[in-house]
Motif scaffolding. Structure first.
Motif, PDB file in Angstrom:
ATOM      1  N   ILE A   1       0.849  -1.341  -0.031  1.00  0.00           N
ATOM      2  CA  ILE A   1       0.053  -0.038  -0.010  1.00  0.00           C
ATOM      3  C   ILE A   1       0.876   1.190   0.060  1.00  0.00           C
ATOM      4  O   ILE A   1       1.764   1.351   0.865  1.00  0.00           O
ATOM      5  CB  ILE A   1      -0.903   0.074   1.161  1.00  0.00           C
ATOM      6  N   TYR A   2       0.695   1.960  -1.001  1.00  0.00           N
ATOM      7  CA  TYR A   2       1.590   3.226  -1.002  1.00  0.00           C
ATOM      8  C   TYR A   2       0.802   4.678  -0.642  1.00  0.00           C
ATOM      9  O   TYR A   2       1.295   5.697  -0.277  1.00  0.00           O
ATOM     10  CB  TYR A   2       1.830   3.489  -2.445  1.00  0.00           C
ATOM     11  N   SER A   3      -0.540   4.631  -0.433  1.00  0.00           N
ATOM     12  CA  SER A   3      -1.205   5.633  -0.194  1.00  0.00           C
ATOM     13  C   SER A   3      -2.724   5.404   0.172  1.00  0.00           C
ATOM     14  O   SER A   3      -3.130   4.485  -0.024  1.00  0.00           O
ATOM     15  CB  SER A   3      -1.390   6.822  -1.455  1.00  0.00           C
ATOM     16  N   GLY A   4      -3.345   6.522   0.979  1.00  0.00           N
ATOM     17  CA  GLY A   4      -4.600   6.076   1.492  1.00  0.00           C
ATOM     18  C   GLY A   4      -4.735   5.626   2.828  1.00  0.00           C
ATOM     19  O   GLY A   4      -5.771   5.407   3.276  1.00  0.00           O
TER      20      GLY A   4
ATOM     21  N   TYR B   1      -2.768   5.325   6.594  1.00  0.00           N
ATOM     22  CA  TYR B   1      -1.754   5.958   7.727  1.00  0.00           C
ATOM     23  C   TYR B   1      -1.796   5.696   8.815  1.00  0.00           C
ATOM     24  O   TYR B   1      -3.019   5.476   9.564  1.00  0.00           O
ATOM     25  CB  TYR B   1      -1.782   7.646   7.611  1.00  0.00           C
TER      26      TYR B   1
ATOM     27  N   THR C   1      -7.290   3.850   7.192  1.00  0.00           N
ATOM     28  CA  THR C   1      -7.778   4.615   6.011  1.00  0.00           C
ATOM     29  C   THR C   1      -7.796   6.035   6.198  1.00  0.00           C
ATOM     30  O   THR C   1      -8.412   6.549   7.099  1.00  0.00           O
ATOM     31  CB  THR C   1      -8.823   4.006   5.309  1.00  0.00           C
ATOM     32  N   THR C   2      -7.328   6.912   5.208  1.00  0.00           N
ATOM     33  CA  THR C   2      -7.364   8.434   5.342  1.00  0.00           C
ATOM     34  C   THR C   2      -8.413   9.052   4.617  1.00  0.00           C
ATOM     35  O   THR C   2      -8.882  10.082   4.932  1.00  0.00           O
ATOM     36  CB  THR C   2      -6.308   8.855   4.932  1.00  0.00           C
TER      37      THR C   2
ATOM     38  N   THR D   1      -8.681   9.161   1.572  1.00  0.00           N
ATOM     39  CA  THR D   1      -7.955   9.628   0.311  1.00  0.00           C
ATOM     40  C   THR D   1      -7.776   8.377  -0.731  1.00  0.00           C
ATOM     41  O   THR D   1      -7.844   7.092  -0.143  1.00  0.00           O
ATOM     42  CB  THR D   1      -6.505  10.248   0.193  1.00  0.00           C
TER      43      THR D   1
ATOM     44  N   ILE E   1      -6.778   4.896  -2.185  1.00  0.00           N
ATOM     45  CA  ILE E   1      -5.682   4.033  -1.867  1.00  0.00           C
ATOM     46  C   ILE E   1      -4.926   3.378  -3.201  1.00  0.00           C
ATOM     47  O   ILE E   1      -5.748   2.930  -3.849  1.00  0.00           O
ATOM     48  CB  ILE E   1      -6.447   2.510  -1.275  1.00  0.00           C
ATOM     49  N   MET E   2      -3.828   3.546  -3.075  1.00  0.00           N
ATOM     50  CA  MET E   2      -2.892   2.868  -4.106  1.00  0.00           C
ATOM     51  C   MET E   2      -2.486   1.647  -3.853  1.00  0.00           C
ATOM     52  O   MET E   2      -1.569   1.771  -2.535  1.00  0.00           O
ATOM     53  CB  MET E   2      -1.802   3.881  -4.698  1.00  0.00           C
TER      54      MET E   2
ATOM     55  N   SER F   1       0.379  -1.401  -5.107  1.00  0.00           N
ATOM     56  CA  SER F   1       1.113  -1.966  -6.147  1.00  0.00           C
ATOM     57  C   SER F   1       1.446  -3.340  -5.882  1.00  0.00           C
ATOM     58  O   SER F   1       1.689  -4.034  -4.822  1.00  0.00           O
ATOM     59  CB  SER F   1       2.517  -1.152  -6.317  1.00  0.00           C
TER      60      SER F   1
END
Length: 353
Positions: free
Chosen positions: A34-37, A39, A43-44, A46, A48-49, A51
């Motif tokens: 998980i790279y984003s979304g 923290y 979940t934030t 935003t 969710i990325m 890979s």
């Protein structure tokens, strides 16, 4: 919502190739990151990325297919539409399974909804529907064998049927059944967004699918109305229920609170290791023998893909239902409340769910 790679990885492991002789021999760990979304494990809100890298790709294996079309594969139609190129690879289902794992977790936490799929047919071996208790079948039963059939006896027959094709370089089709337990009432709408239509659209977008049915499906056409109708009754808590479930948990395009059940047909893998007649891209008749790794039956690996697509549809409809029907007070005699998890300490609310 709490979320980690582990929540997603479990379903990716069920989908990945190389897990048994029932699947492609391609060796991929399909390890997600998980790279984003998210923290600190939550979940934030935003995007969710996620890979998932490829580690065992072999481009040279596809040299023959760059010149000649695989029979019944999308190679030809991609050329017919785009004039070249294409992305007709089942690797794309990684994205479906990863996002579906998040949807399944959300459903379970918010409405206690559970989505389970299993292989109910491989080639001509069909699991009788009455052998599966839809109320109690578990993930552990489904995952107890390499073909993902919850009945051990029929699992062995399915494995034998797939093996018979595999050793000759051939493939077979199959059917994946899916059930949804504790689906909230009211999901879907009467005309353009019927729940069964949305499920069909999502599931038929999966590679290699050939058919969809829910409830009694095509078999229901052989019954009379008096035989097919699901009679209503009041249960011990005063809730409206049906004595049978030939409707498959959906009536008039809207979920009725019973178990939603459906079946998805998958064709035999078109990429096989046997000689086939075809044509080249420059329109010359020829014969083709592929040398790439393929699934002798896609159904076992399709199980988590089917679950994912069903979960994504249900989450979408859950949000729509909440927005459409809970902005104003509901009629508790007819409508069930949709209650966030933090409000479930109320005994009455928990009982209604």
């Amino acid at each position: 919502m709490p979320l980690s790679e582990a929540d997603i990885q479990a379903d990716l492991d069920r989908r990945r190739p190389g897990q048994s002789r029932m699947t492609s021999t391609r060796k991929e760990t399909d390890t997600c990151k998980i790279y984003s979304g998210v923290y600190e494990g939550v979940t934030t809100g935003t995007p969710i990325m996620i890979s998932v890298p490829n580690t065992d790709q072999r481009g040279s294996d596809y040299n023959e297919m760059s010149l000649a079309y695989r029979p019944s594969h999308a190679d030809a139609t991609y050329d017919m539409k785009y004039g070249g190129g294409g992305r007709s690879s089942a690797r794309e289902t990684i994205g479906r399974v990863a996002s579906g794992a998040i949807a399944k977790k959300l459903l379970k936490e918010f409405s206690r909804t559970e989505v389970l799929a299993y292989v109910s047919q491989a080639h001509d071996v069909e699991l009788p529907e009455q052998l599966v208790d839809k109320e109690s079948v578990t993930l552990e039963q489904i995952e107890s064998n390499i073909v993902r059939c919850p009945d051990a006896g029929y699992a062995e027959k399915m494995i034998a049927a797939i093996d018979a094709a595999r050793v000759t370089g051939d493939s077979v089709g199959g059917v994946v059944s899916c059930i949804v337990r504790n689906a909230p009432r009211g999901l879907g709408s009467p005309v353009f967004h019927k729940l069964e239509a949305l499920l069909a659209g999502a599931l038929l977008s999966v590679p290699a699918t050939m058919g969809f049915e829910f409830g009694s499906g095509f078999a229901g056409t052989r019954l009379t109305g008096s035989q097919h109708n699901d009679e209503f009754y009041l249960d011990g808590h005063g809730r409206i229920r049906t004595r049978t479930n030939r409707s498959g948990g959906i009536q008039g395009g809207i979920s009725n609170g019973e178990i939603i059940n459906m079946r998805v047909a998958f064709k035999p893998t078109p990429t096989i290791g046997r000689k086939q007649s075809t044509v080249t891209r420059d329109k010359k008749e020829t014969e083709l023998i592929t040398h790439i790794r393929f699934d002798p039956c896609v159904a076992p690996r399709a199980v988590p893909v089917v679950e994912a697509m069903v979960a994504l549809v249900l989450v979408d409809q859950l949000m729509s239902h909440y927005a459409q029907c809970h902005l104003f007070p509901i009629d508790p005699n007819l409508q069930d409340p949709i209650v966030p998890p933090q409000a479930r300490n109320d005994e009455k609310v928990t009982h209604l769910l």
